[in-house]
Scaffold this motif. Structure first.
Motif, PDB file in Angstrom:
ATOM      1  N   ALA A   1     -41.977 -60.087  34.138  1.00 42.01           N
ATOM      2  CA  ALA A   1     -42.629 -61.139  33.360  1.00 42.01           C
ATOM      3  C   ALA A   1     -44.073 -60.760  33.049  1.00 42.01           C
ATOM      4  CB  ALA A   1     -42.570 -62.464  34.131  1.00 42.01           C
ATOM      5  N   ALA A   2     -44.762 -60.169  34.016  1.00 40.48           N
ATOM      6  CA  ALA A   2     -46.150 -59.749  33.809  1.00 40.48           C
ATOM      7  C   ALA A   2     -46.242 -58.698  32.704  1.00 40.48           C
ATOM      8  CB  ALA A   2     -46.745 -59.216  35.114  1.00 40.48           C
ATOM      9  N   LEU A   3     -45.323 -57.755  32.692  1.00 40.41           N
ATOM     10  CA  LEU A   3     -45.338 -56.707  31.672  1.00 40.41           C
ATOM     11  C   LEU A   3     -45.181 -57.293  30.271  1.00 40.41           C
ATOM     12  CD1 LEU A   3     -43.150 -53.962  33.422  1.00 40.41           C
ATOM     13  CD2 LEU A   3     -45.620 -53.895  33.013  1.00 40.41           C
ATOM     14  N   VAL A   4     -44.228 -58.208  30.107  1.00 43.77           N
ATOM     15  CA  VAL A   4     -44.009 -58.824  28.795  1.00 43.77           C
ATOM     16  C   VAL A   4     -45.248 -59.593  28.348  1.00 43.77           C
ATOM     17  CG1 VAL A   4     -42.706 -60.616  27.573  1.00 43.77           C
ATOM     18  CG2 VAL A   4     -41.503 -58.963  28.997  1.00 43.77           C
ATOM     19  N   CYS A   5     -45.820 -60.380  29.243  1.00 42.32           N
ATOM     20  CA  CYS A   5     -46.983 -61.193  28.885  1.00 42.32           C
ATOM     21  C   CYS A   5     -48.204 -60.324  28.593  1.00 42.32           C
ATOM     22  CB  CYS A   5     -47.288 -62.189  30.006  1.00 42.32           C
ATOM     23  SG  CYS A   5     -45.988 -63.417  30.244  1.00 42.32           S
ATOM     24  N   MET A   6     -48.363 -59.213  29.318  1.00 39.09           N
ATOM     25  CA  MET A   6     -49.486 -58.311  29.056  1.00 39.09           C
ATOM     26  C   MET A   6     -49.340 -57.636  27.696  1.00 39.09           C
ATOM     27  SD  MET A   6     -49.989 -56.593  32.820  1.00 39.09           S
ATOM     28  CE  MET A   6     -51.274 -55.443  32.289  1.00 39.09           C
ATOM     29  N   VAL A   7     -48.124 -57.232  27.344  1.00 35.04           N
ATOM     30  CA  VAL A   7     -47.889 -56.618  26.032  1.00 35.04           C
ATOM     31  C   VAL A   7     -48.204 -57.617  24.918  1.00 35.04           C
ATOM     32  CG1 VAL A   7     -46.085 -55.746  24.491  1.00 35.04           C
ATOM     33  CG2 VAL A   7     -46.218 -54.920  26.848  1.00 35.04           C
ATOM     34  N   CYS A   8     -47.793 -58.869  25.092  1.00 40.21           N
ATOM     35  CA  CYS A   8     -48.032 -59.886  24.065  1.00 40.21           C
ATOM     36  C   CYS A   8     -49.514 -60.263  23.971  1.00 40.21           C
ATOM     37  CB  CYS A   8     -47.196 -61.129  24.360  1.00 40.21           C
ATOM     38  SG  CYS A   8     -45.421 -60.865  24.189  1.00 40.21           S
ATOM     39  N   ALA A   9     -50.232 -60.177  25.079  1.00 40.89           N
ATOM     40  CA  ALA A   9     -51.653 -60.526  25.063  1.00 40.89           C
ATOM     41  C   ALA A   9     -52.531 -59.358  24.628  1.00 40.89           C
ATOM     42  CB  ALA A   9     -52.083 -61.007  26.448  1.00 40.89           C
TER      43      ALA A   9
ATOM     44  N   GLY B   1     -40.234 -63.910  31.058  1.00 41.62           N
ATOM     45  CA  GLY B   1     -41.523 -63.749  30.398  1.00 41.62           C
ATOM     46  C   GLY B   1     -41.425 -63.978  28.903  1.00 41.62           C
ATOM     47  N   ALA B   2     -40.345 -63.459  28.271  1.00 44.70           N
ATOM     48  CA  ALA B   2     -40.142 -63.690  26.843  1.00 44.70           C
ATOM     49  C   ALA B   2     -40.001 -65.180  26.554  1.00 44.70           C
ATOM     50  CB  ALA B   2     -38.913 -62.930  26.364  1.00 44.70           C
ATOM     51  N   GLY B   3     -39.279 -65.896  27.429  1.00 38.98           N
ATOM     52  CA  GLY B   3     -39.144 -67.335  27.257  1.00 38.98           C
ATOM     53  C   GLY B   3     -40.481 -68.049  27.333  1.00 38.98           C
ATOM     54  N   GLN B   4     -41.316 -67.636  28.276  1.00 39.09           N
ATOM     55  CA  GLN B   4     -42.635 -68.243  28.411  1.00 39.09           C
ATOM     56  C   GLN B   4     -43.479 -68.015  27.158  1.00 39.09           C
ATOM     57  OE1 GLN B   4     -44.138 -69.970  31.018  1.00 39.09           O
ATOM     58  NE2 GLN B   4     -42.259 -70.038  32.211  1.00 39.09           N
ATOM     59  N   VAL B   5     -43.483 -66.789  26.649  1.00 38.33           N
ATOM     60  CA  VAL B   5     -44.284 -66.466  25.461  1.00 38.33           C
ATOM     61  C   VAL B   5     -43.744 -67.195  24.235  1.00 38.33           C
ATOM     62  CG1 VAL B   5     -44.958 -64.607  23.889  1.00 38.33           C
ATOM     63  CG2 VAL B   5     -45.037 -64.242  26.359  1.00 38.33           C
ATOM     64  N   LEU B   6     -42.420 -67.201  24.056  1.00 35.33           N
ATOM     65  CA  LEU B   6     -41.831 -67.871  22.898  1.00 35.33           C
ATOM     66  C   LEU B   6     -42.138 -69.368  22.910  1.00 35.33           C
ATOM     67  CD1 LEU B   6     -38.367 -66.076  22.762  1.00 35.33           C
ATOM     68  CD2 LEU B   6     -40.139 -65.998  20.999  1.00 35.33           C
ATOM     69  N   GLN B   7     -42.070 -69.991  24.093  1.00 34.84           N
ATOM     70  CA  GLN B   7     -42.377 -71.414  24.155  1.00 34.84           C
ATOM     71  C   GLN B   7     -43.843 -71.673  23.852  1.00 34.84           C
ATOM     72  OE1 GLN B   7     -41.141 -73.400  27.761  1.00 34.84           O
ATOM     73  NE2 GLN B   7     -41.207 -75.398  26.769  1.00 34.84           N
ATOM     74  N   ALA B   8     -44.730 -70.780  24.326  1.00 29.86           N
ATOM     75  CA  ALA B   8     -46.161 -70.930  24.024  1.00 29.86           C
ATOM     76  C   ALA B   8     -46.427 -70.759  22.530  1.00 29.86           C
ATOM     77  CB  ALA B   8     -46.969 -69.916  24.831  1.00 29.86           C
ATOM     78  N   LEU B   9     -45.749 -69.797  21.888  1.00 28.22           N
ATOM     79  CA  LEU B   9     -45.908 -69.600  20.444  1.00 28.22           C
ATOM     80  C   LEU B   9     -45.336 -70.794  19.674  1.00 28.22           C
ATOM     81  CD1 LEU B   9     -44.975 -65.813  20.100  1.00 28.22           C
ATOM     82  CD2 LEU B   9     -47.260 -66.843  19.994  1.00 28.22           C
ATOM     83  N   GLY B  10     -44.208 -71.303  20.140  1.00 34.84           N
ATOM     84  CA  GLY B  10     -43.609 -72.458  19.482  1.00 34.84           C
ATOM     85  C   GLY B  10     -44.489 -73.683  19.538  1.00 34.84           C
ATOM     86  N   LEU B  11     -45.273 -73.796  20.598  1.00 31.42           N
ATOM     87  CA  LEU B  11     -46.148 -74.952  20.770  1.00 31.42           C
ATOM     88  C   LEU B  11     -47.234 -75.012  19.704  1.00 31.42           C
ATOM     89  CD1 LEU B  11     -46.780 -77.405  22.539  1.00 31.42           C
ATOM     90  CD2 LEU B  11     -48.141 -75.915  24.017  1.00 31.42           C
ATOM     91  N   ARG B  12     -47.540 -73.863  19.076  1.00 34.33           N
ATOM     92  CA  ARG B  12     -48.575 -73.850  18.042  1.00 34.33           C
ATOM     93  C   ARG B  12     -48.199 -74.692  16.834  1.00 34.33           C
ATOM     94  NH1 ARG B  12     -50.181 -67.372  17.752  1.00 34.33           N
ATOM     95  NH2 ARG B  12     -51.193 -67.231  19.813  1.00 34.33           N
ATOM     96  N   SER B  13     -46.899 -74.812  16.557  1.00 30.29           N
ATOM     97  CA  SER B  13     -46.480 -75.552  15.364  1.00 30.29           C
ATOM     98  C   SER B  13     -45.499 -76.678  15.673  1.00 30.29           C
ATOM     99  CB  SER B  13     -45.848 -74.589  14.345  1.00 30.29           C
ATOM    100  OG  SER B  13     -44.824 -73.824  14.927  1.00 30.29           O
TER     101      SER B  13
END
Length: 323
Positions: free
Chosen positions: A192-200, A81-93
């Motif tokens: 993975a759901a827990l990590v993504c929910m915390v980030c969202a 989940g952390a990998g998914q969020v980090l890649q999504a954040l990286g895509l911003r720039s």
């Protein structure tokens, strides 16, 4: 004695990983349309919650796991989940092509982590496959126009994502057994759901509402979440982690195929060369390795314990990862 893995299942494991990579490749088309309605973190949170619910309903026995398996599954899911969020954040720039290439570098990081953490010696054949897969990944994912911009926060976040993905692959290779596949898949998806929910959560989690949004969430959650988690856990109980990462690296090849089929993208020399490199890498890792006469093919990263007087699991095709 450790459970024996059958010949047929060990031969089917690379196929399961290829199906997994195919499903991953199809996510790009679905996610691209979903981002018009849901933010990346909202979509990820929706996706993994639906995936966890699907696994919990379809495999109710998976809930009954010992504390160690639950803890391992949650940890694996948090890494993913952390990998998914980090890649999504990286895509911003970063551009999509650079983001996809750096995110796919888990194929290189996986054998390095295995060597550093567990002293795993990687055969020359596998390093050759890793190099071919990296060349193919670059050819398929990179746009020459996006190169030369230097390394910024987006690139660093995306590389951190690839390290998380590699860590999840290496750890799953250590933890997965024939008996805990379903439980690991379930608790990974919950993690993975827990990590993504915390980030969202800071911006408020938006739940899918329209039919188009629910189609994307259900497709990504059930097929590209729950099913992928199960396939990966099942396959990595039978295939060594570095070999698994090379097979999973066929994802951009399938992504290019979907883009050509559904979006009408052109078939270029770059696509042909990239696809050929990845296919060559896959052939190298799927091909049975040579070994001395009379030796059994065991999972190199997990020794088999035998009762007194018993022979180590004598299945000569326990995994394609033996040396």
């Amino acid at each position: 004695m450790a459970p024996m893995v059958g010949f047929r299942s060990s031969r089917l494991a690379p196929l399961a990983l290829m199906v997994m990579a195919l499903l991953w490749g199809s996510t790009l088309v679905v996610m691209k349309s979903a981002y018009a309605h849901l933010s990346p973190t909202d979509l990820l949170a929706n996706r993994f919650v639906v995936g966890a619910l699907a696994l919990g309903v379809l495999m109710p026995r998976a809930w009954r796991a010992n504390p160690r398996t639950i803890a391992r599954g949650l940890s694996l899911g948090m890494l993913f989940g952390a990998g998914q969020v980090l890649q999504a954040l990286g895509l911003r720039s970063t551009s999509a092509s650079v983001n996809g290439f750096i995110g796919g570098l888990y194929v290189v990081v996986t054998p390095l982590l295995g060597a550093m953490l567990f002293g795993r010696r990687v055969p020359r054949q596998i390093w050759t496959a890793v190099a071919l897969a990296t060349v193919g990944l670059g050819s398929l994912a990179l746009n020459p126009a996006d190169l030369g911009a230097g390394i910024g926060i987006g690139e660093l976040l995306t590389f951190a994502a690839s390290v998380c993905f590699a860590g999840q692959i290496v750890a799953l290779g250590r933890f997965a057994t024939a008996s805990n596949v379903a439980s690991l898949a379930l608790y990974q998806t919950i993690g993975a759901a827990l990590v993504c929910m915390v980030c969202a959560a800071p911006g408020g989690i938006r739940i899918a509402s329209s039919g188009q949004e629910w189609f994307a969430v259900i497709y990504l959650g059930v097929l590209c979440g729950a099913m992928i988690a199960f396939l990966q856990s099942w396959a990595q109980a039978r295939v060594e982690a570095t070999r698994a990462s090379v097979i999973m690296c066929t994802e951009p090849l399938w992504g290019a195929a979907f883009a050509i089929w559904l979006a009408g993208d052109p078939v270029t020399l770059q696509v042909i060369l990239g696809g050929a490199s990845i296919l060559a890498a896959m052939i190298l890792v799927v091909r049975p390795p040579r070994r001395r006469r009379g030796t059994a093919a065991l999972r190199p990263d997990r020794p088999v314990r035998c009762s007194r007087g018993a022979h180590p699991a004598g299945d000569p095709a326990l995994t394609s990862g033996s040396e």
